[in-house]
Design a protein around this motif. Structure first.
Motif: not given
Length: 212
Positions: A1, A5-6, A9, A13, A23
């Protein structure tokens, strides 16, 4: 990761940000740190660093690869802790927490390489968090840096030789062009091309030997 990418993601939120145990383990294993705001007085750290920093109305957090630095007021009466803090202080990085400016309740400024993401609250922007690599806080060992520099200096001699060879080949090629000799132009052009490729590779290898 990766940090990119994190951040992708986490982007979008909902507040409060809640990371699953799975996670969190992935983030920690990847050596990443997530920074985000909570309430009106906290900067949260999660992942490879797990901590929180009180920053009512904003503030500056100081940290290194070992974590957040303690306040001087909390360690000044202990000779051991005060000495440890003084040793760490020159190598720290800073994260500035900014409260209530622009579109966000919380956002951050730092010279640590990072990627940002947004946390929302009821459809409104609440926080612009960030993700960085813990390795960005690691101070290189002076002996290792010196060794890398020595290797780079030694390789610089080879690079200089490659540059001189390329210059010689180029001069021969340009001379052939002036004489308008097709065979010599082709031959010297090919040799010059090989010399140029060798010089390019030497420069690439030299850069790899420089300290990060």
């Amino acid at each position: 990761m990766t940090r990119e990418e994190l951040a992708a993601q986490l982007d979008g939120s909902e507040y409060p940000l809640q990371l699953s145990r799975e996670l969190k383990d992935q983030i920690k294993a990847a050596g990443l740190v997530v920074v985000y705001g909570a309430s009106d007085d906290l900067m949260e750290f999660d992942g490879a660093l797990y901590d929180e920093f009180g920053c009512y109305n904003g503030g500056h957090a100081l940290l290194d690869a070992a974590g957040l630095l303690p306040d001087w007021e909390n360690v000044k009466d202990s000779e051991t802790e005060a000495y440890a803090l003084c040793k760490r202080r020159p190598f720290t990085r800073s994260i500035k927490a900014i409260w209530g400016q622009g579109d966000y309740s919380w956002q951050y400024e730092t010279d640590i390489p990072h990627v940002t993401f947004e946390i929302m609250e009821d459809g409104e922007k609440y926080c612009r968090g960030m993700v960085f690599e813990l390795s960005a806080l690691v101070v290189p060992d002076p002996a290792q840096v010196a060794e890398q520099l020595q290797k780079a200096v030694e390789f610089a001699g080879y690079m200089a030789t490659a540059a001189e060879h390329y210059q010689t080949c180029a001069n021969r090629h340009f001379t052939a062009c002036d004489c308008e000799d097709p065979d010599q132009i082709e031959k010297t052009g090919a040799v010059m091309g090989d010399a140029y490729n060798a010089l390019t590779e030497a420069i690439f290898e030299f850069r790899k030997r420089l300290p990060a």
